[in-house]
Write an enzyme that holds these catalytic residues in place. Structure first.
Site, short mmCIF file in Angstrom:
data_model
loop_
_atom_site.label_atom_id
_atom_site.label_comp_id
_atom_site.label_asym_id
_atom_site.label_seq_id
_atom_site.Cartn_x
_atom_site.Cartn_y
_atom_site.Cartn_z
N LYS A 183 -6.81 8.21 -10.52
CA LYS A 183 -7.48 8.77 -10.05
C LYS A 183 -6.49 9.30 -8.75
CE LYS A 183 -9.65 7.79 -6.24
NZ LYS A 183 -9.37 9.24 -5.04
N GLU A 259 -1.16 -2.48 -3.76
CA GLU A 259 -0.16 -2.27 -2.89
C GLU A 259 -0.49 -1.08 -1.44
OE1 GLU A 259 3.11 -3.43 -3.40
OE2 GLU A 259 2.13 -4.18 -5.56
N CYS A 293 4.85 4.44 2.60
CA CYS A 293 4.74 2.84 3.28
C CYS A 293 5.74 1.87 4.06
CB CYS A 293 4.22 1.79 2.30
SG CYS A 293 4.95 1.87 0.83
N GLU A 390 -0.23 0.70 11.94
CA GLU A 390 0.55 1.23 11.16
C GLU A 390 -0.01 2.96 11.50
OE1 GLU A 390 -1.04 1.83 6.99
OE2 GLU A 390 1.73 1.97 6.37
#
Ligand code: NAD
Length: 487
Positions: A183, A259, A293, A390
């Site tokens: 997906k 991850e 990331c 973040e």
């Protein structure tokens, strides 16, 4: 190759890709182009029944093709043909991706797509080289550890590097003999659909790569909770990673690779090559407008060189060339959505209210679409919201240190441990700190991946579980069986 294009002329494969063909579906999730804010399509939403159909199709394809049991070199060769086709179709793939994502078309062709093809080839080579082990036992026994594919692997990818993230999941899973139900993000699904179509055109058995479109709560949940999906491989935010762990715990037990997010520090000592450090640091926060990331979003610099380093970074921020992703000349990306643009600005404002000083940027650009100025924020301490969270945008915070101990304390983030950068000419210090930094990747006197795909990537702390890339990613797609034979 002239790559600039008119985004209104691109034909989109709106549908799922199951059993080797496009299953057309109504687009129900609104999609906007980050480069100009225009609504341009809808993303279909696969429900539980459709995910089940994709999983059944994958199981059948494994059975009929015996993909996991063929001569391993056959898998290698088929995947190499797919990589070749990805390269020759790079322009079409790039346009599909650039249209809806933050990736400039020029970067895609020369970077993301070329590297993804290379990574698929890298994983293809494991199929006939990475084997089982004979293990030492006494003379009366014969022992071995053999490995086998899982069967159907469920993969879920984010929007920030759609083709790359799909290649990181598909390459090792397929080379290891599995089928995949993947997906992609509901924000950027179409290049992944085309990637699956190319797999079939390259001769991979139909049904081995299935792509279902949809969001996390409906489609994602159906994948992670499906009883016949034997392993889950996920890349995305730490919040979604937690939700996936919870769903897997609630619906059954299965291995997973996660991850997740990052808030990576870059430590600069006074003895570093400051110009080289500035170039690497600026590039890491400008690339994809910080929506990576591993973005090196926390600059931690020795007090005595903070001023010249800041000046050298700002010089580079000043010349970032913003422009629509469909313009070959664009070098600086938009933010993925209006919502995310507002979120970034909210955090910057909160950081300034908390005593931070904006040294450059600090607001949205006066341009169509969702562009945000590259921003450098000197913060008072680590409690600043710009350090704690973040941001996933082009915002670099700066903190200064007096000695190594303070530098390490600042580098250590309570939540994340994805990557860290270290700039110093002192070899002993570099090696000492490399050991002490709590991160899954440490870059010394550089801040970026190379094309050495053998180096795995993955996080410490809540940045993740397990690795992508490297031998570890291949091994994570096979389960091991211990065999002991009495002689
Ligand atoms: P996200 O977590 O919102 O979504 C990622 C994917 O997960 C999407 O496909 C989404 O639909 C799906 N999803 C969301 N909730 C889910 C659920 N409960 N169950 C199953 N699937 C679910 O992340 P994003 O905004 O697309 O991407 C940005 C995030 O990804 C950042 O946090 C970034 O650091 C992280 N990321 C990590 C890496 C890495 O290698 N560690 C690489 C790229 C991006």
């Amino acid at each position: 190759m002239a790559l600039s294009f008119n985004p209104d002329t691109i034909h989109l494969p709106i549908g799922h890709f199951i059993g080797g063909r496009l299953v057309a579906a109504e687009g129900v999730i609104d999609m906007h182009r980050p480069s100009d804010g225009k609504a341009y399509a809808g993303c279909p939403l696969a429900d539980e029944a459709l995910v089940d159909r994709a999983v059944e199709t994958a199981k059948q394809a494994l059975k009929v093709s015996n993909w996991g049991g063929v001569r391993p070199r056959e898998r290698t060769v088929a995947l190499q043909r797919w990589a070749d086709l990805i390269e020759s179709e790079a322009e079409t793939l790039a346009k599909l991706e650039a249209l809806s994502s933050t990736r400039p078309v020029g970067h895609l062709v020369a970077g993301d797509i070329a590297v993804s093809a290379e990574q698929i080839r890298f994983f293809a080579e494991f199929a006939d080289k990475e084997g089982s082990d004979l293990v030492p036992t006494d003379d009366g026994n014969f022992g071995m550890v053999m490995t086998e594919p899982y069967g159907v692997v469920g993969a879920i990818t984010p929007w920030n590097f759609p083709v790359s993230m799909a290649a990181w999941k598909l390459g090792p899973a397929l080379a290891a003999g599995n089928a995949v139900v993947l997906k992609p993000s509901e924000i950027t699904p179409f290049s992944t659909v085309y990637l699956a179509e190319l797999a079939v055109r390259a001769g991979l058995p139909a049904g081995l790569v299935n792509v279902v479109l949809g969001d996390g709560p409906v489609t994602g949940n159906a994948i992670t909770g499906h009883p016949d999906i034997a392993k889950v491989s996920f890349t995305g935010s730490t919040g979604a990673g937690s939700a996936i762990m919870a769903n897997i715990a609630a619906t059954g037990v299965k291995p997973m690779t996660l991850e997740l997010g990052g808030k990576s520090p870059q430590l600069v000592f006074a003895d570093a090559d400051l110009d080289k450090a500035a170039a690497a640091i600026a590039q890491s926060i400008l690339s994809n407008a910080g929506q990576a990331c591993v973005a090196g979003s926390r600059l931690i610099v020795e007090e005595s060189v903070a001023a010249p380093l800041v000046e050298a970074i700002v010089r580079r921020m000043r010349v970032a060339k913003a422009g629509p992703t469909w313009d070959e000349a664009s070098d600086y990306s938009p933010i993925i959505s209006k919502r995310q643009l507002n979120r970034i600005h909210g955090i910057v404002e909160a950081a300034v209210s908390a005593g931070g000083e904006c040294l450059f940027g600090g607001g949205p650009m006066d341009a169509p679409g969702y562009f945000y100025h590259p921003t450098l924020l000197a913060v008072r301490d680590s409690s600043s919201p710009a350090v704690a969270e973040e941001i996933f945008g082009p915002v670099l915070t700066m903190q200064t240190f007096a000695d190594e101990e303070e530098a390490l304390a600042l580098a250590d983030h309570p939540t994340y441990g994805l990557a860290a950068g270290l700039f110093t000419r002192d070899l002993s210090r570099a090696l000492r700190l490399t050991r002490l930094l709590q991160a899954g990747t440490v870059w010394v006197n550089r801040y970026s991946r190379s094309r050495d795909h053998i180096l795995p990537t993955g996080g410490y702390k809540r940045s993740g579980v397990g690795k992508d890339l490297g031998r570890e990613a291949y091994q994570a797609n096979r389960k091991s069986k211990s065999v002991l034979i009495s002689l």
